[in-house]
Design an enzyme around this catalytic site. Structure first.
Site, PDB file in Angstrom:
ATOM      1  N   TYR A 311       1.928 -19.981  -1.721  1.00 18.15           N
ATOM      2  CA  TYR A 311       3.157 -19.498  -2.347  1.00 18.15           C
ATOM      3  C   TYR A 311       3.043 -18.004  -2.670  1.00 18.15           C
ATOM      4  O   TYR A 311       1.982 -17.509  -3.034  1.00 18.15           O
ATOM      5  CB  TYR A 311       3.531 -20.301  -3.591  1.00 18.15           C
ATOM      6  CG  TYR A 311       2.524 -20.265  -4.726  1.00 18.15           C
ATOM      7  CD1 TYR A 311       2.642 -19.328  -5.747  1.00 18.15           C
ATOM      8  CD2 TYR A 311       1.487 -21.202  -4.803  1.00 18.15           C
ATOM      9  CE1 TYR A 311       1.750 -19.299  -6.804  1.00 18.15           C
ATOM     10  CE2 TYR A 311       0.587 -21.183  -5.862  1.00 18.15           C
ATOM     11  CZ  TYR A 311       0.720 -20.222  -6.860  1.00 18.15           C
ATOM     12  OH  TYR A 311      -0.168 -20.205  -7.907  1.00 18.15           O
ATOM     13  N   ASN A 325      -6.360 -13.130 -14.649  1.00 16.81           N
ATOM     14  CA  ASN A 325      -6.665 -13.896 -13.439  1.00 16.81           C
ATOM     15  C   ASN A 325      -5.494 -14.785 -13.046  1.00 16.81           C
ATOM     16  O   ASN A 325      -5.644 -15.718 -12.250  1.00 16.81           O
ATOM     17  CB  ASN A 325      -7.928 -14.742 -13.630  1.00 16.81           C
ATOM     18  CG  ASN A 325      -7.710 -15.901 -14.581  1.00 16.81           C
ATOM     19  OD1 ASN A 325      -6.708 -15.942 -15.302  1.00 16.81           O
ATOM     20  ND2 ASN A 325      -8.634 -16.857 -14.591  1.00 16.81           N
ATOM     21  N   GLY A 326      -4.320 -14.513 -13.597  1.00 17.60           N
ATOM     22  CA  GLY A 326      -3.126 -15.261 -13.224  1.00 17.60           C
ATOM     23  C   GLY A 326      -2.768 -16.394 -14.151  1.00 17.60           C
ATOM     24  O   GLY A 326      -1.907 -17.224 -13.813  1.00 17.60           O
ATOM     25  N   HIS A 330       4.108 -20.644 -19.298  1.00 16.51           N
ATOM     26  CA  HIS A 330       5.447 -20.364 -18.779  1.00 16.51           C
ATOM     27  C   HIS A 330       6.205 -21.661 -18.505  1.00 16.51           C
ATOM     28  O   HIS A 330       5.642 -22.761 -18.472  1.00 16.51           O
ATOM     29  CB  HIS A 330       5.373 -19.517 -17.513  1.00 16.51           C
ATOM     30  CG  HIS A 330       4.766 -20.202 -16.324  1.00 16.51           C
ATOM     31  ND1 HIS A 330       5.510 -20.924 -15.417  1.00 16.51           N
ATOM     32  CD2 HIS A 330       3.480 -20.258 -15.898  1.00 16.51           C
ATOM     33  CE1 HIS A 330       4.720 -21.398 -14.472  1.00 16.51           C
ATOM     34  NE2 HIS A 330       3.467 -21.010 -14.747  1.00 16.51           N
ATOM     35  N   CYS A 348      -2.125 -22.287 -14.868  1.00 16.45           N
ATOM     36  CA  CYS A 348      -1.241 -21.918 -15.969  1.00 16.45           C
ATOM     37  C   CYS A 348      -1.004 -23.111 -16.896  1.00 16.45           C
ATOM     38  O   CYS A 348      -1.352 -24.246 -16.586  1.00 16.45           O
ATOM     39  CB  CYS A 348       0.097 -21.431 -15.422  1.00 16.45           C
ATOM     40  SG  CYS A 348      -0.014 -19.860 -14.530  1.00 16.45           S
ATOM     41  N   ASN A 350       1.941 -25.120 -18.212  1.00 17.74           N
ATOM     42  CA  ASN A 350       3.361 -25.357 -17.921  1.00 17.74           C
ATOM     43  C   ASN A 350       4.046 -26.058 -19.075  1.00 17.74           C
ATOM     44  O   ASN A 350       3.524 -27.033 -19.631  1.00 17.74           O
ATOM     45  CB  ASN A 350       3.507 -26.217 -16.670  1.00 17.74           C
ATOM     46  CG  ASN A 350       3.278 -25.447 -15.372  1.00 17.74           C
ATOM     47  OD1 ASN A 350       3.405 -26.004 -14.293  1.00 17.74           O
ATOM     48  ND2 ASN A 350       2.922 -24.173 -15.476  1.00 17.74           N
TER      49      ASN A 350
END
Length: 403
Positions: A311, A325-326, A330, A348, A350
């Site tokens: 993606y 590092n991302g 969110h 992440c 979520n």
């Protein structure tokens, strides 16, 4: 007697007359010297008297490589200073102050790099003989001037885990000299220390944090008096920098990956408890890393990419960054069905759109996010702020002064 008569006399009479005239000439010369009113100086008649006042400048005349931050001065011994001026190459006078007894003058402003300064003025003693204030010196010429920045702006309010980051635009060789120029003052005293992390963003960096989280409502003042400081390899600090900021309320995110929930504790009270999905535990590259993260920034929309997982530039909303590092907290509507029961993300945290937006509105830089029970620890490989993962004794050893 008539001249002819003298020279006509006997030899004895001639000699007697010559001796009489020589003696008369000697007496006249002595009387003239005694009546002249002058007295010979130490080195003999006609030498000018030595002035009683003695002027000394610091640094001395023709001195070079003078530090621009050390005060320069003039002192008179055995007299007073009538006037003093120190001028730069453009003729501008440097600010300074004369002592009440008029025996000392000292500068009160920093000088410039690689400039020649010239003294002007005079002094006098009780003998009223004028003595000049004169001479010149040259300040140091840096090979390079290092610029530094602080990450927290004047008047900002930050979270209880906020580190103070001093970033240089070039490598600092003498880190101890740089650290001695740094001062942190807090309205609520707390043990803290600077630590030097590996160079990043083009130069050296030092982070400051307390041993434990800051106390809420603490007022913090940071001063980096770097101008004129020799930082090694011919480099000097370009300017002084400072900031004043405030620690806000205590807001701590507790993120146990096994709980499938994200809990927000504000000033000791639970204010949010949201279903969440964390990184897929079976893939180490997708784990949400374990350890104390720090809220770095936030944006309503962030384009996220991971080419290895297929993606690129996917828009994600209400995104709060917690590492470089991302990792973000969110909104992700696609995982809403498993939030609270399963971990499926790419690292992440979520949340639902509504919950992510609610949390987003409360997050500020420096809020701690305590991620627990992940098999992959947060480390320096994960970005700029991993300060709270370093044990305190190890953090102290990273100081150029403590070590």
């Amino acid at each position: 007697m008539p001249r002819d008569t003298l020279w006509a006399g006997s030899d004895r009479e001639i000699r007697r007359e010559i001796m009489r005239r020589v003696l008369m000439l000697f007496v006249v010369a002595f009387l003239l010297a005694a009546c002249s009113g002058s007295s010979p100086g130490p080195s003999g008649a006609g030498v000018a008297p030595r002035p009683q006042a003695q002027v000394n400048t610091l640094p001395g005349d023709k001195a070079s490589n003078v530090s621009p931050t050390l005060p320069v001065s003039v002192r008179v011994i055995g007299g007073v200073l009538n006037q003093v001026a120190l001028t730069n190459p453009d003729g501008r006078a440097i600010a300074g102050a004369l002592s009440t007894d008029r025996q000392n003058w000292i500068s009160s402003e920093a000088l410039g790099y690689s400039k020649t300064y010239t003294w002007h003025g005079s002094a006098a003693g009780p003998d009223r003989l004028s003595v000049p204030v004169a001479g010149s010196f040259t300040t140091v010429k840096p090979k390079r001037q290092l610029h530094a920045t602080l990450n927290i702006g004047d008047g900002d309010t930050v979270g209880v885990a906020a580190p103070i980051i001093l970033q240089f635009d070039h490598h600092v060789s003498d880190k101890a000299a740089a650290e001695r120029a740094l001062q942190v003052q807090a309205s609520v005293p707390a043990e803290g220390s600077w630590a030097w992390l590996p160079d990043d963003n083009g130069g050296s960096r030092a982070h400051y944090r307390p041993q434990d989280y800051w106390q809420p409502d603490t007022k913090v003042s940071v001063t980096a008096k770097l101008y004129g400081v020799a930082l090694g390899d011919g480099s000097y600090g370009k300017e002084d920098i400072s900031t004043r900021f405030k620690i806000g309320r205590s807001q701590i995110v507790r993120a146990d990956v096994n709980s499938h929930h994200m809990v927000v504790i504000r000033d000791g009270q639970e204010v949010m408890n949201f279903p969440a999905s964390y990184g897929l535990s079976s893939d180490p590259n997708r784990n949400t890393t374990s350890g104390i993260h720090v809220v770095m920034n936030k944006a309503q929309t962030v384009l996220m990419s991971n080419r290895a997982y297929g993606y690129v530039n996917i828009p994600e909303h209400w995104a709060v960054r917690i590492s470089n590092n991302g990792e973000f907290i969110h909104a992700n509507p696609e995982t809403t069905g498993v939030q609270g029961s399963s971990n499926v993300t790419h690292g992440c945290v979520n949340l639902s759109t509504a919950n992510a937006q609610e949390y987003f509105g409360t997050a500020i830089f420096g809020d701690p996010v305590e991620v627990t029970n992940s098999p992959t620890p947060l480390s320096g490989a994960d970005g700029d702020i991993y300060d709270w993962t370093v044990p305190w004794e190890s953090w102290l050893a990273m100081s150029a002064l403590h070590s």
